[in-house]
Design a protein around this motif. Structure first.
Motif, PDB file in Angstrom:
ATOM      1  N   ILE A   4      -7.756   0.809   8.025  1.00  0.00           N
ATOM      2  CA  ILE A   4      -6.368   0.367   7.154  1.00  0.00           C
ATOM      3  C   ILE A   4      -4.823   1.436   7.595  1.00  0.00           C
ATOM      4  N   THR A   5      -5.300   2.420   7.471  1.00  0.00           N
ATOM      5  CA  THR A   5      -5.053   3.646   8.126  1.00  0.00           C
ATOM      6  C   THR A   5      -4.457   3.689   8.971  1.00  0.00           C
ATOM      7  N   LYS A  13       0.796   2.306  11.895  1.00  0.00           N
ATOM      8  CA  LYS A  13       1.560   1.641  12.802  1.00  0.00           C
ATOM      9  C   LYS A  13       2.860   1.000  11.922  1.00  0.00           C
ATOM     10  N   GLY A  14       2.480   1.085  10.698  1.00  0.00           N
ATOM     11  CA  GLY A  14       3.838  -0.072   9.940  1.00  0.00           C
ATOM     12  C   GLY A  14       2.851  -1.413  10.341  1.00  0.00           C
ATOM     13  N   THR A  15       1.859  -1.386  10.387  1.00  0.00           N
ATOM     14  CA  THR A  15       1.644  -2.917  10.403  1.00  0.00           C
ATOM     15  C   THR A  15       1.186  -3.568   9.722  1.00  0.00           C
ATOM     16  N   TYR A  16       0.355  -3.309   8.274  1.00  0.00           N
ATOM     17  CA  TYR A  16      -0.481  -3.303   7.317  1.00  0.00           C
ATOM     18  C   TYR A  16       0.442  -4.163   5.716  1.00  0.00           C
ATOM     19  N   GLY A  17       1.611  -3.745   5.510  1.00  0.00           N
ATOM     20  CA  GLY A  17       2.614  -4.379   4.429  1.00  0.00           C
ATOM     21  C   GLY A  17       4.464  -4.126   5.362  1.00  0.00           C
ATOM     22  N   TRP A  18       4.465  -5.565   4.695  1.00  0.00           N
ATOM     23  CA  TRP A  18       6.193  -5.434   4.996  1.00  0.00           C
ATOM     24  C   TRP A  18       7.065  -6.565   3.934  1.00  0.00           C
ATOM     25  N   LEU A  19       7.570  -6.268   3.101  1.00  0.00           N
ATOM     26  CA  LEU A  19       8.849  -6.854   1.880  1.00  0.00           C
ATOM     27  C   LEU A  19       9.716  -7.584   2.143  1.00  0.00           C
ATOM     28  N   LEU A  20      10.460  -8.663   2.195  1.00  0.00           N
ATOM     29  CA  LEU A  20      11.768  -8.943   2.487  1.00  0.00           C
ATOM     30  C   LEU A  20      12.231  -9.014   1.284  1.00  0.00           C
ATOM     31  N   GLY A  49       4.800   4.003   6.188  1.00  0.00           N
ATOM     32  CA  GLY A  49       5.096   2.797   6.965  1.00  0.00           C
ATOM     33  C   GLY A  49       5.479   1.554   6.634  1.00  0.00           C
ATOM     34  N   ASN A  50       4.997   0.874   4.949  1.00  0.00           N
ATOM     35  CA  ASN A  50       5.819  -0.630   4.933  1.00  0.00           C
ATOM     36  C   ASN A  50       7.114  -0.954   5.701  1.00  0.00           C
ATOM     37  N   PRO A  85       0.808  -1.194   0.373  1.00  0.00           N
ATOM     38  CA  PRO A  85      -0.259  -0.110   0.175  1.00  0.00           C
ATOM     39  C   PRO A  85       0.975   1.405  -0.037  1.00  0.00           C
ATOM     40  N   HIS A  86       0.790   2.143  -0.406  1.00  0.00           N
ATOM     41  CA  HIS A  86       1.161   3.785  -0.211  1.00  0.00           C
ATOM     42  C   HIS A  86       0.025   4.557  -0.338  1.00  0.00           C
ATOM     43  N   ASP A  87       0.328   5.898   0.629  1.00  0.00           N
ATOM     44  CA  ASP A  87      -0.838   6.520   1.084  1.00  0.00           C
ATOM     45  C   ASP A  87       0.028   7.678   0.439  1.00  0.00           C
TER      46      ASP A  87
END
Length: 136
Positions: free
Chosen positions: A73-74, A79-86, A127-128, A11-13
């Protein structure tokens, strides 16, 4: 079966801030940028890897998402808990310095984890959590 990972979504805002992070700080190629304003779908990916992409998308654009879900979602993105990438790199220290120099929020400096992985972490503008593992 012959299955590959083609595209994953984050996601992006703020599409301009996200574009600057992935293009300028990470050096990813911009493969497409459609839409307007905050309603933009931007596809980026590592140079030399045309078969692997990340779609940066407005998370609550789906008409099936309720107002309550949009609010959740917002909050999760904040909080940085919606999406992440490794991601992986053979040069963790060099990558860390380049991304930090690009202005990214540092979550964790490079460290050897007790489970045998050396990694670091940043937050993208939405926040990801973006983690980098060192690989040979």
């Amino acid at each position: 079966m012959d299955i590959t990972i083609h595209t994953t979504a984050l996601p992006h805002d703020d599409p301009d801030a996200s574009l600057a992070f992935y293009r300028d700080a990470l050096g990813f190629e911009v493969r497409s940028d459609v839409g307007q304003g905050k309603m933009r779908w931007i596809t980026v990916g590592p140079a030399g890897q045309p078969g692997t992409s990340i779609l940066l998308a407005p998370p609550a654009a789906d008409p099936g998402v309720t107002e309550e879900e949009r609010a959740t979602i917002t909050r999760m993105m904040a909080k940085g808990t919606y999406g992440w990438l490794l991601l992986a790199t053979p040069d963790l220290d060099g990558t860390f310095e380049k991304v930090r120099a690009g202005g990214a929020e540092v979550v964790q400096e490079p460290v050897e984890q007790p489970y045998g992985v050396r990694d670091c972490a940043f937050r993208d503008p939405a926040g990801n959590l973006i983690r980098f593992q060192e690989v040979s």
